[in-house]
Write a protein that holds these residues in place. Structure first.
Motif, PDB file in Angstrom:
ATOM      1  N   UNK A 126       0.837  -1.208   0.000  1.00 11.01           N
ATOM      2  CA  UNK A 126       0.000   0.000   0.000  1.00 11.01           C
ATOM      3  C   UNK A 126       0.863   1.246   0.000  1.00 11.01           C
ATOM      4  N   UNK A 127       1.867   1.255   0.883  1.00 12.30           N
ATOM      5  CA  UNK A 127       2.751   2.431   0.973  1.00 12.30           C
ATOM      6  C   UNK A 127       3.517   2.619  -0.334  1.00 12.30           C
ATOM      7  N   UNK A 128       3.959   1.513  -0.924  1.00 10.69           N
ATOM      8  CA  UNK A 128       4.704   1.611  -2.190  1.00 10.69           C
ATOM      9  C   UNK A 128       3.841   2.218  -3.287  1.00 10.69           C
ATOM     10  N   UNK A 129       2.571   1.805  -3.357  1.00  9.94           N
ATOM     11  CA  UNK A 129       1.667   2.358  -4.380  1.00  9.94           C
ATOM     12  C   UNK A 129       1.447   3.851  -4.160  1.00  9.94           C
ATOM     13  N   UNK A 130       1.268   4.222  -2.914  1.00 11.57           N
ATOM     14  CA  UNK A 130       1.068   5.641  -2.601  1.00 11.57           C
ATOM     15  C   UNK A 130       2.288   6.461  -3.001  1.00 11.57           C
ATOM     16  N   UNK A 131       3.467   5.947  -2.689  1.00  9.81           N
ATOM     17  CA  UNK A 131       4.689   6.677  -3.031  1.00  9.81           C
ATOM     18  C   UNK A 131       4.886   6.748  -4.546  1.00  9.81           C
ATOM     19  N   UNK A 132       4.525   5.663  -5.242  1.00 11.11           N
ATOM     20  CA  UNK A 132       4.627   5.667  -6.704  1.00 11.11           C
ATOM     21  C   UNK A 132       3.676   6.693  -7.317  1.00 11.11           C
ATOM     22  N   UNK A 133       2.587   6.997  -6.584  1.00  8.78           N
ATOM     23  CA  UNK A 133       1.616   7.991  -7.054  1.00  8.78           C
ATOM     24  C   UNK A 133       2.023   9.415  -6.670  1.00  8.78           C
ATOM     25  N   UNK A 134       3.186   9.532  -6.022  1.00  7.07           N
ATOM     26  CA  UNK A 134       3.676  10.860  -5.643  1.00  7.07           C
ATOM     27  C   UNK A 134       3.219  11.325  -4.272  1.00  7.07           C
ATOM     28  N   UNK A 135       2.623  10.437  -3.491  1.00 12.16           N
ATOM     29  CA  UNK A 135       2.136  10.812  -2.160  1.00 12.16           C
ATOM     30  C   UNK A 135       3.272  10.798  -1.142  1.00 12.16           C
ATOM     31  N   UNK A 136       3.201  11.709  -0.210  1.00 15.94           N
ATOM     32  CA  UNK A 136       4.074  11.666   0.951  1.00 15.94           C
ATOM     33  C   UNK A 136       3.291  10.963   2.055  1.00 15.94           C
ATOM     34  N   UNK A 137       3.864   9.932   2.649  1.00 12.93           N
ATOM     35  CA  UNK A 137       3.134   9.080   3.585  1.00 12.93           C
ATOM     36  C   UNK A 137       3.579   9.339   5.027  1.00 12.93           C
ATOM     37  N   UNK A 138       2.602   9.664   5.864  1.00 19.12           N
ATOM     38  CA  UNK A 138       2.852   9.942   7.278  1.00 19.12           C
ATOM     39  C   UNK A 138       2.395   8.762   8.131  1.00 19.12           C
ATOM     40  N   UNK A 139       3.049   8.579   9.275  1.00 12.12           N
ATOM     41  CA  UNK A 139       2.583   7.611  10.281  1.00 12.12           C
ATOM     42  C   UNK A 139       2.322   8.378  11.573  1.00 12.12           C
ATOM     43  N   UNK A 170       7.915  -5.064  17.709  1.00 14.50           N
ATOM     44  CA  UNK A 170       9.006  -5.178  16.744  1.00 14.50           C
ATOM     45  C   UNK A 170       8.516  -4.869  15.342  1.00 14.50           C
ATOM     46  N   UNK A 171       7.251  -5.227  15.049  1.00 17.03           N
ATOM     47  CA  UNK A 171       6.675  -4.886  13.744  1.00 17.03           C
ATOM     48  C   UNK A 171       6.481  -3.373  13.620  1.00 17.03           C
ATOM     49  N   UNK A 172       6.058  -2.745  14.725  1.00 21.35           N
ATOM     50  CA  UNK A 172       5.921  -1.284  14.722  1.00 21.35           C
ATOM     51  C   UNK A 172       7.266  -0.622  14.434  1.00 21.35           C
ATOM     52  N   UNK A 173       8.310  -1.186  15.011  1.00 28.49           N
ATOM     53  CA  UNK A 173       9.638  -0.623  14.792  1.00 28.49           C
ATOM     54  C   UNK A 173      10.075  -0.806  13.338  1.00 28.49           C
ATOM     55  N   UNK A 174       9.819  -1.997  12.796  1.00 29.50           N
ATOM     56  CA  UNK A 174      10.186  -2.259  11.396  1.00 29.50           C
ATOM     57  C   UNK A 174       9.436  -1.327  10.447  1.00 29.50           C
ATOM     58  N   UNK A 175       8.180  -1.043  10.781  1.00 29.85           N
ATOM     59  CA  UNK A 175       7.344  -0.212   9.908  1.00 29.85           C
ATOM     60  C   UNK A 175       7.839   1.230   9.812  1.00 29.85           C
ATOM     61  N   UNK A 176       8.661   1.650  10.786  1.00 27.01           N
ATOM     62  CA  UNK A 176       9.162   3.031  10.755  1.00 27.01           C
ATOM     63  C   UNK A 176       9.900   3.345   9.457  1.00 27.01           C
ATOM     64  N   UNK A 177      10.522   2.332   8.889  1.00 26.72           N
ATOM     65  CA  UNK A 177      11.330   2.566   7.681  1.00 26.72           C
ATOM     66  C   UNK A 177      10.486   2.906   6.467  1.00 26.72           C
ATOM     67  N   UNK A 178       9.162   2.689   6.533  1.00 25.04           N
ATOM     68  CA  UNK A 178       8.299   2.860   5.365  1.00 25.04           C
ATOM     69  C   UNK A 178       7.856   4.300   5.136  1.00 25.04           C
ATOM     70  N   UNK A 179       7.896   5.128   6.188  1.00 30.83           N
ATOM     71  CA  UNK A 179       7.209   6.413   6.123  1.00 30.83           C
ATOM     72  C   UNK A 179       8.149   7.600   5.913  1.00 30.83           C
ATOM     73  N   UNK A 180       7.574   8.640   5.313  1.00 31.08           N
ATOM     74  CA  UNK A 180       8.344   9.841   5.001  1.00 31.08           C
ATOM     75  C   UNK A 180       8.418  10.799   6.187  1.00 31.08           C
ATOM     76  N   UNK A 181       7.298  10.970   6.892  1.00 27.86           N
ATOM     77  CA  UNK A 181       7.237  11.867   8.044  1.00 27.86           C
ATOM     78  C   UNK A 181       6.346  11.238   9.108  1.00 27.86           C
ATOM     79  N   UNK A 182       6.374  11.835  10.299  1.00 32.23           N
ATOM     80  CA  UNK A 182       5.648  11.255  11.423  1.00 32.23           C
ATOM     81  C   UNK A 182       4.877  12.313  12.203  1.00 32.23           C
ATOM     82  N   UNK A 183       3.825  11.859  12.872  1.00 35.07           N
ATOM     83  CA  UNK A 183       3.034  12.710  13.767  1.00 35.07           C
ATOM     84  C   UNK A 183       3.010  12.026  15.130  1.00 35.07           C
TER      85      UNK A 183
END
Length: 210
Positions: free
Chosen positions: A5-18, A53-66
Motif C-alpha cells: 500500500x505504501x509503495x503504491x502511494x509513493x509511486x503515485x507521488x504521495x508523501x506518507x505519514x505515520x 518489533x513490527x511497529x519498529x520495522x514499519x518506521x522505515x516505510x514512512x516519510x514523516x511522522x506525527x
C-alpha cells in the motif's frame, strides 16, 4: 500488505505519514513500562513484544511522522537514528480534549449547580485508567487507597472496570464501585461522581511520553 500500500502511494507521488500516539516502537523502553514489566516471556504476552518489533520495522516505510508529545518526538528521533540511520520530519500534535468537549463539561457542571443536583461526596475517590497497561502505576497509591477504605466504612472507591481485576480484600468489596467504559461525551458525568480523581504514573520513559 502495508508495504504494498505504501509503495503504491509513493509511486503515485504521495508523501506518507505515520501517527504514533504512544511509545510503541521501542521494545526496550516498553519492557521498562508498567505493562511491559508484567510480560512473561513464556506466555502468549510475548506476542505483544512481537507487535512492537513490527511497529519498529514499519518506521522505515514512512516519510514523516506525527506524535502527541515532544518527549515522544525525541524518542522517535533516537529510534530512527539508531535503527535505520534515518532522519525525518516529526510533527507534534497534542492529543488533548477539544475546546468543544471542555465547554460541554463546563455546561454540565453549571447546569448541575443551578439545579442543585451536584452533590460533593468527599468520601468517594475515583481512578479512571482506561486500560490495564497502567495497573502497575496504580500500585503507587494502592496502600493509600486501601487505608482510606479501611478508615471509614462509608468511604468509596470508583474505577473503570477494564483498568484491573480485584486489588483489594473481599471484605472491602461493598465500598468499591466499578463502571464499564463509556463514550467520550459521558465522561464528564462519570468524573462528577467522585470528589477526587487520581492518575498515578510511575517514572519511566514510557510514561514520560504520554
Amino acid at each position: 500488505e502495508l508495504i504494498q500500500i505504501v509503495s503504491r502511494l509513493k509511486d503515485s507521488g504521495c508523501k506518507v505519514f505515520a501517527d504514533y500516539d504512544d511509545l510503541v516502537f521501542n521494545i526496550a523502553e516498553y519492557r521498562n513500562s508498567s505493562a511491559g514489566q508484567q510480560i512473561d516471556s513464556a506466555s502468549k504476552d510475548i506476542a505483544v513484544l512481537n507487535a512492537f518489533s513490527l511497529n519498529q520495522s514499519a518506521l522505515s516505510l514512512f516519510d514523516e511522522f506525527i506524535v502527541s508529545t515532544t518527549v515522544l518526538k525525541n524518542e522517535l528521533r533516537k529510534t530512527l537514528k539508531n535503527t535505520f540511520n534515518k532522519s525525518c520530519e516529526i510533527h507534534v500534535i497534542p492529543n488533548t480534549p477539544s475546546s468543544y468537549w471542555i465547554s460541554y463539561a463546563d455546561i454540565l457542571f453549571d447546569q448541575s449547580c443551578r439545579d442543585k443536583t451536584r452533590v460533593i461526596n468527599t468520601s468517594r475517590i475515583g481512578y479512571f485508567g482506561g486500560t490495564a497497561s497502567h495497573s502497575k502505576d496504580f500500585q503507587l497509591v494502592h496502600q493509600w487507597i486501601h487505608d482510606f477504605l479501611v478508615s471509614d466504612p462509608e468511604n468509596q472507591f470508583i474505577y473503570c472496570k477494564v483498568a484491573f481485576n480485584q486489588l483489594f480484600p473481599a471484605h472491602l468489596s461493598h465500598q468499591i464501585k466499578s463502571f464499564a467504559p463509556v463514550t467520550y461525551n459521558k465522561l464528564p458525568a462519570i468524573y462528577n461522581l467522585s470528589w477526587l480523581n487520581i492518575a498515578p504514573l510511575s517514572s519511566s520513559s514510557f510514561n514520560q511520553c504520554k
